[in-house]
Design a protein around this motif. Structure first.
Motif, short mmCIF file in Angstrom:
data_model
loop_
_atom_site.label_atom_id
_atom_site.label_comp_id
_atom_site.label_asym_id
_atom_site.label_seq_id
_atom_site.Cartn_x
_atom_site.Cartn_y
_atom_site.Cartn_z
N HIS A 21 0.85 -1.19 0.00
CA HIS A 21 0.00 0.00 0.00
C HIS A 21 0.89 1.24 0.00
O HIS A 21 1.80 1.35 0.83
CB HIS A 21 -0.88 0.04 1.26
CG HIS A 21 -1.94 -1.02 1.27
ND1 HIS A 21 -1.87 -2.16 2.05
CD2 HIS A 21 -3.11 -1.11 0.58
CE1 HIS A 21 -2.95 -2.90 1.85
NE2 HIS A 21 -3.71 -2.30 0.95
N GLU A 162 -10.55 -5.06 -12.03
CA GLU A 162 -10.57 -4.43 -10.71
C GLU A 162 -9.25 -3.70 -10.43
O GLU A 162 -9.22 -2.74 -9.66
CB GLU A 162 -10.79 -5.48 -9.61
CG GLU A 162 -12.22 -5.97 -9.46
CD GLU A 162 -12.60 -7.06 -10.47
OE1 GLU A 162 -11.76 -7.42 -11.32
OE2 GLU A 162 -13.75 -7.53 -10.41
N PHE A 163 -8.17 -4.19 -11.06
CA PHE A 163 -6.84 -3.58 -10.85
C PHE A 163 -6.19 -3.35 -12.22
O PHE A 163 -6.32 -4.20 -13.12
CB PHE A 163 -5.92 -4.51 -10.04
CG PHE A 163 -6.47 -4.84 -8.68
CD1 PHE A 163 -6.17 -4.04 -7.58
CD2 PHE A 163 -7.30 -5.94 -8.49
CE1 PHE A 163 -6.68 -4.34 -6.33
CE2 PHE A 163 -7.82 -6.24 -7.24
CZ PHE A 163 -7.51 -5.44 -6.15
N CYS A 191 -9.08 5.27 -15.53
CA CYS A 191 -9.09 4.03 -14.73
C CYS A 191 -9.91 4.23 -13.46
O CYS A 191 -10.70 3.36 -13.07
CB CYS A 191 -7.67 3.63 -14.34
SG CYS A 191 -6.65 3.12 -15.70
N ARG A 192 -9.72 5.36 -12.83
CA ARG A 192 -10.46 5.65 -11.59
C ARG A 192 -11.96 5.75 -11.88
O ARG A 192 -12.79 5.32 -11.09
CB ARG A 192 -9.96 6.97 -10.95
CG ARG A 192 -8.48 6.98 -10.62
CD ARG A 192 -8.09 5.98 -9.58
NE ARG A 192 -8.72 6.25 -8.30
CZ ARG A 192 -8.77 5.38 -7.30
NH1 ARG A 192 -8.24 4.19 -7.44
NH2 ARG A 192 -9.36 5.70 -6.18
N SER A 196 -11.35 1.13 -11.18
CA SER A 196 -10.18 0.24 -11.04
C SER A 196 -9.18 0.85 -10.06
O SER A 196 -9.03 2.07 -10.00
CB SER A 196 -9.47 0.07 -12.38
OG SER A 196 -10.34 -0.44 -13.35
N ARG A 197 -8.50 -0.03 -9.35
CA ARG A 197 -7.40 0.43 -8.50
C ARG A 197 -6.11 0.33 -9.29
O ARG A 197 -5.94 -0.57 -10.12
CB ARG A 197 -7.30 -0.43 -7.24
CG ARG A 197 -8.47 -0.17 -6.31
CD ARG A 197 -8.44 -1.11 -5.12
NE ARG A 197 -7.38 -0.77 -4.17
CZ ARG A 197 -7.17 -1.46 -3.05
NH1 ARG A 197 -7.90 -2.52 -2.77
NH2 ARG A 197 -6.20 -1.10 -2.22
N GLU A 216 -2.49 9.02 -7.19
CA GLU A 216 -3.57 8.04 -7.09
C GLU A 216 -3.17 6.59 -7.32
O GLU A 216 -4.02 5.74 -7.57
CB GLU A 216 -4.75 8.39 -8.00
CG GLU A 216 -5.32 9.75 -7.68
CD GLU A 216 -6.79 9.83 -8.02
OE1 GLU A 216 -7.57 8.97 -7.57
OE2 GLU A 216 -7.15 10.77 -8.75
N ASP A 218 -2.50 3.64 -5.52
CA ASP A 218 -2.55 3.24 -4.10
C ASP A 218 -1.73 1.99 -3.83
O ASP A 218 -1.44 1.68 -2.69
CB ASP A 218 -3.99 3.12 -3.59
CG ASP A 218 -4.80 2.09 -4.32
OD1 ASP A 218 -4.49 1.79 -5.49
OD2 ASP A 218 -5.76 1.57 -3.71
N LEU A 219 -1.31 1.28 -4.90
CA LEU A 219 -0.53 0.06 -4.70
C LEU A 219 0.75 0.11 -5.53
O LEU A 219 0.74 0.61 -6.65
CB LEU A 219 -1.37 -1.16 -5.08
CG LEU A 219 -2.65 -1.36 -4.25
CD1 LEU A 219 -3.56 -2.40 -4.90
CD2 LEU A 219 -2.31 -1.76 -2.82
#
Ligand code: G
Ligand code: MN
Length: 240
Positions: A21, A162-163, A191-192, A196-197, A216, A218-219
């Motif tokens: 994270h 999702e990602f 993407c946001r 999606s992350r 943005e 987050d990972l």
């Protein structure tokens, strides 16, 4: 087969690389990376295969990774690479991996399939239907190496993963000049908008890490966050 038997393979080892994270550096999960025991690069190994042999090797690596993750109690989410042509395969596809996860007690909500960029997707509608059926079982999807190979805007918009894992070549262009940064920032916004992350790949320095966090992502994944580490099998533990 027992988990011990499932966790060794004559040809492959699996390395696990952390995905963390951006907010606090805690572990989100790991990507499983195939490492041929012969020492040749995974890319060369897979490039030499085609047809059913390629699908079987792709599946073997996923199942080995799953067994090793279970055996070593790897925490958080587990990202398993999958070739587009493997997705719907009746014996070596996603359904088989989900079935193995169930059999060995691996939580499906922790499973993420990374769709790799090496092949085009011929029929988005059928693939999407397969992804949606799998989503109903709890698993999630990541678009691997977005911006490289066949994983461009069409794949992203058609599959709604999702990602989204931004390829290191794209990540490296952020901040290079105003035009490129503006373009990539728009894609990040897109993407946001899809919900999606974002995962940044190839994060090699603290400076890049801090910059991406402000954009943005987050990972994060890369040598700065943690290098891939080979997982021991039960056989390795017994031999040691
Ligand atoms: O194609 P995919 O992104 O799944 O594969 C990732 C590959 O990149 C792995 O083989 C891994 O060892 C390598 N890798 C992981 N982190 C870094 C990094 O920070 N820099 C570079 N150059 N390579 C990385
Ligand atoms: Mn990957």
């Amino acid at each position: 087969m027992t988990i011990d038997e499932l966790s060794t393979d004559p040809e492959f080892n699996i390395a696990f690389q952390p995905i963390i994270h951006g907010s606090d550096g805690s572990i989100f999960g790991y990507e499983a990376l195939a490492r041929p025991k012969s020492g040749i690069s995974p890319l060369l190994y897979f490039n030499a295969l085609q047809g059913e042999a390629l699908t079987v090797a792709d599946c073997r690596c996923r199942h080995l990774a799953l067994a090793l993750a279970r055996l070593n109690r790897v925490s958080g989410s587990l990202c398993l690479n999958i070739l587009p042509s493997s997705i719907m395969h009746p014996i070596y596809g996603i359904a088989a991996t989900i079935s193995l996860a169930r059999q060995i007690g691996f939580c499906l909500e922790h499973l993420i399939f990374e769709i790799t960029e090496h092949e085009p997707i011929g029929d988005y509608q059928r693939v999407r239907a397969c992804l949606d059926a799998s989503r109903n079982e709890g698993v999630r999807f990541a678009l691997d190496d977005f911006g490289a190979g066949f994983n461009g805007l069409s794949t992203l918009m058609e599959l709604r993963p999702e990602f989204v894992k931004f390829d290191s070549s794209l990540v490296g262009k952020i901040g290079q000049d105003v035009e490129q940064t503006c373009f990539i920032t728009s894609i990040i916004g897109g993407c946001r908008a899809f919900g999606s992350r974002l995962i940044a790949e190839g994060v090699e320095t603290g400076e890049i890490f801090a910059d991406l966090r402000s954009r943005e992502f987050d990972l994060m994944q890369g040598y700065y966050c943690g290098k891939p580490t080979l997982a021991p099998s039960r056989a390795d533990c017994t031999a040691a």
